[in-house]
Design a protein around this motif. Structure first.
Motif, mmCIF file in Angstrom:
data_model
loop_
_atom_site.group_PDB
_atom_site.id
_atom_site.type_symbol
_atom_site.label_atom_id
_atom_site.label_comp_id
_atom_site.label_asym_id
_atom_site.label_seq_id
_atom_site.Cartn_x
_atom_site.Cartn_y
_atom_site.Cartn_z
ATOM 1 N N MET A 140 0.853 -1.190 0.000
ATOM 2 C CA MET A 140 0.000 0.000 0.000
ATOM 3 C C MET A 140 0.888 1.239 0.000
ATOM 4 S SD MET A 140 -3.143 -1.131 0.138
ATOM 5 C CE MET A 140 -2.922 -2.776 -0.529
ATOM 6 N N TYR A 141 0.546 2.205 -0.846
ATOM 7 C CA TYR A 141 1.323 3.433 -0.959
ATOM 8 C C TYR A 141 0.364 4.619 -0.899
ATOM 9 C CZ TYR A 141 4.613 -0.016 -2.700
ATOM 10 O OH TYR A 141 5.412 -1.130 -2.826
ATOM 11 N N GLY A 142 0.825 5.725 -0.344
ATOM 12 C CA GLY A 142 -0.033 6.881 -0.175
ATOM 13 C C GLY A 142 -0.407 7.078 1.282
ATOM 14 N N ASP A 143 -1.282 8.052 1.522
ATOM 15 C CA ASP A 143 -1.608 8.444 2.897
ATOM 16 C C ASP A 143 -2.722 7.625 3.522
ATOM 17 O OD1 ASP A 143 0.291 10.478 2.759
ATOM 18 O OD2 ASP A 143 -1.158 11.946 1.999
ATOM 19 N N HIS A 144 -3.422 6.799 2.737
ATOM 20 C CA HIS A 144 -4.591 6.104 3.264
ATOM 21 C C HIS A 144 -4.584 4.634 2.863
ATOM 22 C CE1 HIS A 144 -5.884 10.386 2.811
ATOM 23 N NE2 HIS A 144 -6.230 10.177 4.060
ATOM 24 N N GLY A 145 -5.450 3.870 3.556
ATOM 25 C CA GLY A 145 -5.625 2.468 3.216
ATOM 26 C C GLY A 145 -6.432 2.300 1.946
ATOM 27 N N PHE A 146 -6.589 1.044 1.546
ATOM 28 C CA PHE A 146 -7.266 0.707 0.294
ATOM 29 C C PHE A 146 -8.757 1.042 0.386
ATOM 30 C CE2 PHE A 146 -9.418 -2.196 -2.631
ATOM 31 C CZ PHE A 146 -8.659 -2.041 -3.779
ATOM 32 N N PRO A 147 -9.309 1.824 -0.570
ATOM 33 C CA PRO A 147 -10.740 2.158 -0.527
ATOM 34 C C PRO A 147 -11.587 1.087 -1.192
ATOM 35 C CG PRO A 147 -9.673 3.394 -2.280
ATOM 36 C CD PRO A 147 -8.598 2.579 -1.615
ATOM 37 N N ARG A 148 -12.733 0.813 -0.576
ATOM 38 C CA ARG A 148 -13.703 -0.108 -1.146
ATOM 39 C C ARG A 148 -15.071 0.231 -0.577
ATOM 40 N NH1 ARG A 148 -11.752 -4.492 1.931
ATOM 41 N NH2 ARG A 148 -9.672 -3.721 1.483
ATOM 42 N N VAL A 149 -16.130 -0.298 -1.206
ATOM 43 C CA VAL A 149 -17.487 -0.090 -0.717
ATOM 44 C C VAL A 149 -17.709 -0.956 0.517
ATOM 45 C CG1 VAL A 149 -19.944 -0.329 -1.269
ATOM 46 C CG2 VAL A 149 -18.356 0.536 -3.009
ATOM 47 N N PHE A 150 -18.212 -0.376 1.578
ATOM 48 C CA PHE A 150 -18.497 -1.089 2.833
ATOM 49 C C PHE A 150 -19.646 -2.071 2.617
ATOM 50 C CE2 PHE A 150 -21.147 -1.410 6.617
ATOM 51 C CZ PHE A 150 -20.237 -1.859 7.550
ATOM 52 N N PRO A 151 -19.560 -3.308 3.191
ATOM 53 C CA PRO A 151 -18.464 -3.917 3.937
ATOM 54 C C PRO A 151 -17.725 -4.952 3.092
ATOM 55 C CG PRO A 151 -20.489 -5.078 4.435
ATOM 56 C CD PRO A 151 -20.806 -4.106 3.323
ATOM 57 N N ASN A 152 -17.458 -4.636 1.848
ATOM 58 C CA ASN A 152 -16.921 -5.616 0.910
ATOM 59 C C ASN A 152 -15.477 -6.001 1.199
ATOM 60 O OD1 ASN A 152 -19.334 -5.443 -0.382
ATOM 61 N ND2 ASN A 152 -18.539 -4.771 -2.334
ATOM 62 N N VAL A 153 -15.129 -7.215 0.746
ATOM 63 C CA VAL A 153 -13.728 -7.578 0.617
ATOM 64 C C VAL A 153 -13.233 -6.991 -0.703
ATOM 65 C CG1 VAL A 153 -14.007 -9.687 1.949
ATOM 66 C CG2 VAL A 153 -14.254 -9.766 -0.539
ATOM 67 N N SER A 154 -11.978 -7.217 -1.027
ATOM 68 C CA SER A 154 -11.429 -6.714 -2.286
ATOM 69 C C SER A 154 -10.716 -7.862 -2.997
ATOM 70 C CB SER A 154 -10.438 -5.577 -2.025
ATOM 71 O OG SER A 154 -9.193 -6.109 -1.609
ATOM 72 N N PRO A 155 -10.393 -7.706 -4.284
ATOM 73 C CA PRO A 155 -9.647 -8.755 -4.993
ATOM 74 C C PRO A 155 -8.139 -8.663 -4.793
ATOM 75 C CG PRO A 155 -11.048 -7.433 -6.479
ATOM 76 C CD PRO A 155 -10.883 -6.686 -5.205
ATOM 77 N N LEU A 156 -7.663 -7.900 -3.818
ATOM 78 C CA LEU A 156 -6.233 -7.836 -3.552
ATOM 79 C C LEU A 156 -5.669 -9.229 -3.270
ATOM 80 C CD1 LEU A 156 -6.182 -4.697 -1.222
ATOM 81 C CD2 LEU A 156 -5.191 -4.829 -3.504
ATOM 82 N N GLY A 157 -4.422 -9.441 -3.614
ATOM 83 C CA GLY A 157 -3.824 -10.759 -3.475
ATOM 84 C C GLY A 157 -3.725 -11.245 -2.048
#
Length: 421
Positions: free
Chosen positions: A300-317
């Motif tokens: 993760m890069y930048g000032d914040h965590g990964f954004p997603r629609v609540f309360p979803n998981v994400s396809p991150l590895g």
């Protein structure tokens, strides 16, 4: 295709309800192309918290619930443009809960702190198809790199809106859509959509529009695919994604790679303020017989965590059942081992064991955040006899962190699906 008389009457009534002559509906495939399934799902979920961090002092979540998921899909009417209808019915029943153990995500929470005894929903989507292009309007369950389908509790979530999918060019799939509301995994009604950054829900703002567009192209005998996607939770964040998947046979082995990069920023009225995230993941695999080995990296890069629609998981590895490993500036590694016991003559039995470790988290508290998780999944689908098709899944997770609460988690999921027609 043969129908029982009662089933045929039901299907012909559905055609009549859409204004279709019975013979036309049947001949055109509106009836012949129809299918329906009913899944029963029993779900036990338990989380024990230790070394609690944050204002929530609840030390345990534990609930049992019974769910039913009915999916009905019609075929299409005749003509250059075919029309049809899909429907989904959901019912959740409380088996065991109490105020001190509630809020697992299986059941709705009431104002008195009790879990609801039951909840239900019926959703319908109208669909139209021309050539290899399909338009749907109504109840939708998209599964996209920018909006993953998160069926990880008793009942699946859904969205209300419109989607368009086109596969007119061989290997190329184009998709776009506009979603205006959501029914989350443990709620029956529709509501506006909220965001999460990393694992933190941002309840102070919501949006009534999620817009997306994307393209996936498969080539090399479908062993290689690339994707480009855009997602926008209007007035909250906008996100772009590029991904590559590849599978390469090498003797008795099959090597695989799943690579992806996300870039996100605030959108429109910036209802949650600035959003600054870039995420990269690489998940590599090697399969031989019943064995599959994985190694993954995620940053993760930048000032914040990964954004997603609540309360979803994400396809991150490195997204896993308990921790997301997607906090601001987090770097994480994963090793995973899957085994399919069909290679030993026991079809239906599979296991997954994985370990993840993350560090470099910007906690905003003057120290580096670190976390790790170990997961064990064992699943079996009965292959024959009176219980053929019954699925049993057991999941145990141990997750530890120096900036969020430690978790010991257990899940038991029983499922059985009937093909009604």
């Amino acid at each position: 295709m043969r129908h029982h008389p009662k089933t045929s009457r039901v299907l012909l009534s559905a055609g009549a309800a859409l204004g279709l002559p019975a013979a036309q509906a049947a001949d055109a495939g509106f009836i012949e192309g129809a299918s329906a399934t009913l899944q029963a799902r029993t779900y036990y979920f338990s989380r024990d918290f230790s070394d609690i961090v944050g204002p929530n002092r609840q030390s345990k979540m534990e609930e049992w619930a019974q769910g039913f998921i009915l999916n009905v899909r019609s075929g299409y009417t005749p003509g250059p443009v075919g029309f049809g209808v899909d429907a989904i019915g959901l019912l959740g029943l409380k088996l065991d809960s109490s105020p001190g153990r509630a809020n697992t995500g299986l059941l709705p929470m009431q104002d008195d702190g009790e879990a609801a005894d039951d909840y239900s929903r019926l959703g319908v989507a109208l669909k139209a198809r021309f050539s290899q292009t399909e338009l749907k309007v109504g109840e939708l369950q998209p599964n996209l790199p920018v909006l993953a389908f998160s069926d990880n509790r008793l009942l699946p979530p859904s969205y209300q809106g419109a989607s368009l999918t086109s596969s007119e060019i061989a290997g190329l799939t184009l998709q776009g859509g506009h979603l205006k509301s959501t029914s989350i995994r443990n709620e029956a009604g529709d509501d506006r959509m909220q965001a999460m950054l990393g694992a933190v829900p941002l309840r102070q703002a919501s949006s009534d529009a999620f817009n997306y567009a994307g393209a996936d192209y498969a080539f090399n005998d479908k062993r290689t695919s690339v994707g480009l996607w855009y997602g926008q939770l209007e007035d909250i964040y906008a996100q772009r994604f590029g991904g590559l998947k590849h599978s390469e046979p090498l003797g008795d082995w099959v090597l695989g790679a799943n690579l992806g990069y996300y870039d996100a920023n605030e959108d429109g009225q910036r209802l949650i303020g600035d959003v600054d995230n870039r995420a990269f993941f690489a998940l590599l695999s090697a399969r031989h017989g019943g064995h599959t080995f994985y190694v993954g990296y995620q940053g993760m890069y930048g000032d914040h965590g990964f954004p997603r629609v609540f309360p979803n998981v994400s396809p991150l590895g490195n997204e896993v059942p308990t921790f997301q490993f997607a906090s601001a500036d987090e770097r994480s590694w994963q090793v995973r081992y899957d085994y399919d016991f069909a290679a030993l003559g026991i079809p239906g039995l599979t296991t997954t064991l994985r370990y993840l470790r993350g560090d470099n988290v910007d906690t905003g508290k003057g120290f580096e955040g670190k976390d790790w998780e170990r997961d064990l999944d064992i699943a079996y689908v009965v292959q024959s006899g009176p219980l053929a098709g019954l699925g049993v899944r057991v999941r145990n997770a141990v997750a530890r962190s120096n900036y969020v609460s430690d978790i010991d988690e257990n899940r038991l999921i029983l499922s059985y699906t009937w093909a009604l027609f």
